[in-house]
Every structure is written in C-alpha cells, then in structure tokens.
Write an enzyme that holds these catalytic residues in place. Structure first.
Site, mmCIF file in Angstrom:
data_model
loop_
_atom_site.group_PDB
_atom_site.id
_atom_site.type_symbol
_atom_site.label_atom_id
_atom_site.label_comp_id
_atom_site.label_asym_id
_atom_site.label_seq_id
_atom_site.Cartn_x
_atom_site.Cartn_y
_atom_site.Cartn_z
ATOM 1 N N ILE A 1 2.099 59.537 37.783
ATOM 2 C CA ILE A 1 0.061 59.255 38.401
ATOM 3 C C ILE A 1 0.269 60.550 36.641
ATOM 4 O O ILE A 1 0.924 61.426 37.145
ATOM 5 C CB ILE A 1 -0.112 60.050 39.362
ATOM 6 C CG1 ILE A 1 0.026 59.006 40.996
ATOM 7 C CG2 ILE A 1 -1.585 60.366 39.481
ATOM 8 C CD1 ILE A 1 -0.342 57.363 40.512
ATOM 9 N N HIS B 1 7.421 59.153 50.626
ATOM 10 C CA HIS B 1 8.322 58.876 49.771
ATOM 11 C C HIS B 1 9.645 58.244 50.206
ATOM 12 O O HIS B 1 9.624 58.837 52.577
ATOM 13 C CB HIS B 1 9.169 60.382 48.639
ATOM 14 C CG HIS B 1 10.558 60.524 48.630
ATOM 15 N ND1 HIS B 1 10.372 59.437 47.497
ATOM 16 C CD2 HIS B 1 11.858 60.997 48.728
ATOM 17 C CE1 HIS B 1 11.817 59.763 46.481
ATOM 18 N NE2 HIS B 1 12.202 60.738 47.441
HETATM 19 C C1 GRF Z 1 8.092 52.294 50.910
HETATM 20 O O1 GRF Z 1 9.434 52.358 51.152
HETATM 21 C C2 GRF Z 1 7.633 53.375 49.687
HETATM 22 O O2 GRF Z 1 8.975 54.573 50.780
HETATM 23 C C3 GRF Z 1 8.346 53.520 48.545
HETATM 24 O O3 GRF Z 1 8.406 52.039 47.978
HETATM 25 C C4 GRF Z 1 8.517 51.429 49.651
HETATM 26 C C5 GRF Z 1 7.462 50.496 49.486
HETATM 27 O O4 GRF Z 1 7.409 49.272 50.602
HETATM 28 N N1 GRF Z 1 8.080 53.935 47.821
HETATM 29 P P1 GRF Z 1 6.445 47.852 50.626
HETATM 30 O O5 GRF Z 1 5.585 47.604 49.095
HETATM 31 O O6 GRF Z 1 5.204 49.143 51.107
HETATM 32 O O7 GRF Z 1 6.634 47.281 51.832
#
Ligand code: GRF
Length: 301
Positions: free
Chosen positions: A200, A216
């Site tokens: 960002i 995360h």
């Molecule tokens: C999640 O595991 C999130 O923590 C990471 O990217 C993944 C996204 O998954 N930053 P989704 O697109 O919400 O299924």
C-alpha cells in the site's frame, strides 16, 4: 546515558507524535487542540466552583445538591464549554466531530455509516466471508471491491453480491492519488486487505491513517515482509520445522506486515503437512476470525 529531563522531554515528544498520528493533525493544530483542552479544563473547574453561589447555594444547602451541580457542570457543561473555547482557537470542527463521537457512543445520535472497501488479488474467500458477515448490518457495508487482477475470483464474488468493483493498475496505484479519489468519492471510511498482494503506497496509508487492516497467513513478526505471501509463507514455515503457525490481523502502515497487531490465532503444523494442507488450515482460521475481528476493530460488534 539519558538524564531525567531528557527522558521526560523525549517521552513527551513521543506522546505528542502519537497524538498527532491518532488525530491526523499537524503539529500546529495539535498545539491549538491542547490549548483548547487546557483552557476548557480550567474554565470548567472555575465555573463549577463559583456556580454554587450563582444559584444561591450557601453553607446551609444540603451537600449533595452542591455536588450534583458541580458534577453536572464538570460532565455536561464541559462539553458545551469545549465547543465555545475551540471556536476561539479555530478548532471548532475538530471538537464538533469529537462531540459527535461522544453523542453517538451514548446513543443520542445515530451511528455514522461505515463504508468498507475490500482490496483483494485472488480467489476472495476471505472477502466473501466478510461480505456475508456484514450483510444487512445496520451501520457497516462493504461498498467497493478493488482488485489488481482481471479474472480474479473476488470480482465474481463482488458481482454476485451486487458490490461495485474497480480494477486497479500499478502505475496509477503507486504514483498518483487517483484511487484515493475513487475511495473518497464512494464515501469509503475504512479499507480491508484480504489477500491483496501489492504494497500500500504511502499516500494511501496517510489518507486512511489507522483505517486499513490486513490479514497475514503466519504469526508475525515471523514469516512476514516483502515476498512473503501465499504458498511461500507456508513453505517457509514447513522448511523451518515450525510446530505451529497461524494468522495475524494487523493495521497497515508504510512497511510490509508491520502495523499494530490486533489479533493472532494459531494452528498446529504436523510433520505430515505440506504447503497446501497448511494453507487449508490457515484459511479456515482466517474465515472464522477475520470478519469478527474487523467488527471488533470497527467497534460495531
Ligand atoms: C489468505 O491466506 C491471506 O491471508 C493471504 O492471501 C490469502 C487470500 O485468500 N494474504 P483468499 O483470496 O481470501 O481466498
């Protein structure tokens, strides 16, 4: 070694810096705000003291009446006096917003609508859980989905729920205020990152200071930072032979995975796990917690 006055001065400076960030004001404005508080405090204390004689109370008056009068001036009179004083310091707007917050908290005026924008790059399973959790919420709505990848699953999800989408491009995102304007035009008050892979930019962090949250898929500060996303995180956790991993929900600042941590939850990493099975467990944890933590963060739970 720091001397006592130096220590006092540096902690005072850091307190002022924190206030400046929290209220998103310049140092000049912070000074005027603090003056407003100081003048209001002394004025209110003075009025509460002399008001008992103004209304004709004397030594014979029952003490509880005097106390009630002084307390009501200190509690309610203060709110009016602060607005009057703020006007003279040119800070009426700031304090009017501050008063509105108090009135909202005690339920005297309706809560201001919270309009969320979700930023996502992929499948959007987290985005969908958040949309579902907040559907029909009286105060919060997911109003916009921003995505950097055409064809990403999250765009279909947004379409299914009738949420407006914006496809963003890297040069404009990094080097202009174009998307800040888009967000402001849509009345977006808070931003949720749900699997969004770009950093960002500083102008956006500043425009939405403390109003951007991210998830995360690991226990920060470990396994975070540039290049640590998706499967790479889980692979690194497994390679390091960790016995547990988890999720971290945190505010977003100018650095990768660095802002104030709001929530963490853990899962066991088994010797039989591979990045896919670990990702699955992490996803389940994210879906169970992210929407609730967002609601807690927005204080609308
Ligand atoms: C999640 O595991 C999130 O923590 C990471 O990217 C993944 C996204 O998954 N930053 P989704 O697109 O919400 O299924």
């Amino acid at each position: 070694m720091k001397t006592a006055p130096n220590l006092f001065f540096s902690s005072l400076c850091s307190m002022f810096n924190k206030l400046q960030q929290k209220w998103n004001v310049s140092s000049g404005q912070l000074f005027l705000i603090l003056c407003t508080f100081a003048v209001t405090g002394t004025t209110t204390a003075y009025i509460s003291r002399v008001a008992t004689s103004w209304v004709g109370f004397d030594e014979t008056t029952f003490w509880a009446w005097k106390l009630a009068l002084r307390l009501s001036i200190l509690i309610f009179g203060y709110q009016i006096i602060i607005l009057i004083v703020s006007f003279f310091f040119g800070q009426f707007r700031f304090f009017w917003n501050y008063e509105k917050k108090i009135l909202r908290r005690v339920g005297l005026i309706p809560k201001e609508p919270i309009r969320l924008a979700i930023f996502a790059s992929g499948k959007g399973s987290n985005a969908e859980k958040i949309i579902q959790y907040l559907e029909n919420h009286p105060v919060v709505s997911v109003s916009l989905v921003l995505c950097n990848r055409s064809g990403a699953g999250v765009l279909d999800i947004a379409a299914r729920y009738g949420i407006k989408t914006v496809l963003i491009s890297k040069p404009q995102f990094d080097n202009s205020n174009e998307y800040i304007q888009v967000l402001k035009n849509e009345g977006i008050t808070h931003i949720v990152l749900a699997g969004f892979l770009w950093k960002i930019p500083e102008n956006l962090v500043k425009a939405y200071n403390n109003k951007i949250v991210n998830i995360h898929p690991a226990l920060l500060p470990a396994y975070g930072g540039k290049g640590m996303y998706g499967e790479k995180v889980h692979q690194a956790v497994i390679n390091a032979g960790e016995k547990k991993s988890g999720i971290t929900i945190h505010l977003v600042d100018e650095h990768y995975d660095n802002g104030k941590r709001l929530f963490q939850a853990t899962v066991e990493v088994l010797s039989t796990d591979n990045p896919d099975t670990l990702a699955e467990k992490i996803h389940a944890l994210e879906h169970a917690h992210y929407p609730k933590v967002i609601a807690e963060w927005l204080k609308v739970k």
